[in-house]
Enzyme design. Structure first.
Site, mmCIF file in Angstrom:
data_model
loop_
_atom_site.group_PDB
_atom_site.id
_atom_site.type_symbol
_atom_site.label_atom_id
_atom_site.label_comp_id
_atom_site.label_asym_id
_atom_site.label_seq_id
_atom_site.Cartn_x
_atom_site.Cartn_y
_atom_site.Cartn_z
ATOM 1 C CB SER A 55 -0.893 0.023 1.239
ATOM 2 O OG SER A 55 -1.413 1.330 1.402
ATOM 3 C CG MET A 75 -8.172 6.884 3.003
ATOM 4 S SD MET A 75 -7.159 6.953 4.483
ATOM 5 C CE MET A 75 -6.506 5.280 4.473
HETATM 6 C C1 DX5 Z 1 -6.164 1.305 5.850
HETATM 7 C C2 DX5 Z 1 -5.677 1.010 4.450
HETATM 8 C C3 DX5 Z 1 -4.576 -0.013 4.413
HETATM 9 C C4 DX5 Z 1 -3.373 0.389 5.183
HETATM 10 C C5 DX5 Z 1 -2.423 -0.758 5.309
HETATM 11 O O1 DX5 Z 1 -7.304 2.081 5.800
HETATM 12 O O2 DX5 Z 1 -6.713 0.507 3.662
HETATM 13 O O3 DX5 Z 1 -4.244 -0.368 3.087
HETATM 14 O O4 DX5 Z 1 -2.718 1.468 4.616
HETATM 15 O O5 DX5 Z 1 -1.345 -0.288 6.046
HETATM 16 P P1 DX5 Z 1 -0.655 -1.192 7.141
HETATM 17 O O6 DX5 Z 1 -0.121 -2.380 6.421
HETATM 18 O O7 DX5 Z 1 0.395 -0.298 7.681
HETATM 19 O O8 DX5 Z 1 -1.695 -1.568 8.152
#
Ligand code: DX5
Ligand code: ZN
Length: 217
Positions: A7, A36
């Protein structure tokens, strides 16, 4: 064998193109794009122009995760030649079937995501229209949160339903996955693993991608 979708929420945005090429050349299967809107989740990340700035770079296909209200309005903005999946949240859809068909109408894989508090039963009636189901293993909105192990039960349920009904969706997990818990995520039956901070927070990002890949393949 599972696939890896780092991500970019945890990338250094000042070096985004270079970092995305780095994870892609190290073997990442997808680039996970976390969008977001500050309404569906209490945080704002980036929109389609940032994603499209990567179009000319040498990257893996995009796996777009829309954490936004009114997703139908914005789906076309995220369709490019490199978009393999667009995932919307069940909680943000007034008509899940319509939205899943809308995504497919662009020749893009349709994804449906559920937050930790939403059971699989809420989406069971539309699973036949899904090319991907994304199980959130943290509350959406922020990277770097703690993994919720109870969510693995949803992965097992989705595997069972797929086998019983003859569906073909991929099962993805997102949130809090690192090298210490990736084995249990794979064992539960996950096809695609999202990892943000565990990849981009590593001292050597390419090496961390290779470590993940050797753990999941
Ligand atoms: C959260 C996002 C995830 C997040 C994952 O709302 O959808 O994709 O960024 O990040 P980690 O792996 O750091 O939890
Ligand atoms: Zn995500």
């Amino acid at each position: 064998m599972s696939k890896l979708a780092p991500s970019i929420l945890s990338a250094d945005f000042a070096q985004l193109g270079d970092q995305v090429e780095l994870i892609s050349s190290a073997g990442a299967d997808y680039v996970h794009i976390d969008v977001m809107d500050g309404h569906f989740v209490p945080n704002i990340s980036f929109g389609a122009p940032v994603m499209k700035s990567l179009d000319k770079r040498n990257t893996a296909p995009y796996d777009v995760h829309l954490m936004i209200e009114d997703p139908d309005k914005y789906i076309p903005d995220f369709v490019t030649e490199k978009t393999d999946f667009i995932t919307v949240h069940a909680e943000a859809c007034s008509n899940m079937s319509y939205t899943l068909e809308h995504i497919r109408s662009y020749g893009v894989g349709s994804g449906l995501s559920i937050k930790p508090g939403t059971p699989v039963s809420e989406i069971e009636s539309v699973l036949g229209l899904c090319d991907m189901v994304l199980v959130m293993s943290v509350e959406p909105g922020f990277g770097g949160q703690k993994f919720m192990p109870d969510m693995l039960e949803k992965i097992r349920q989705l595997c069972d339903i797929r086998a019983e009904q003859g569906y073909s969706y991929e099962i993805e997990i997102d949130g809090g996955v690192g090298l210490s818990n990736v084995d249990q995520v794979v064992a539960a039956g996950t096809d695609i693993i999202v990892a943000g901070s565990a990849v981009f927070g590593a001292p050597d990002i390419a090496e961390r991608v290779r470590e993940f890949l050797s753990a999941i393949r």
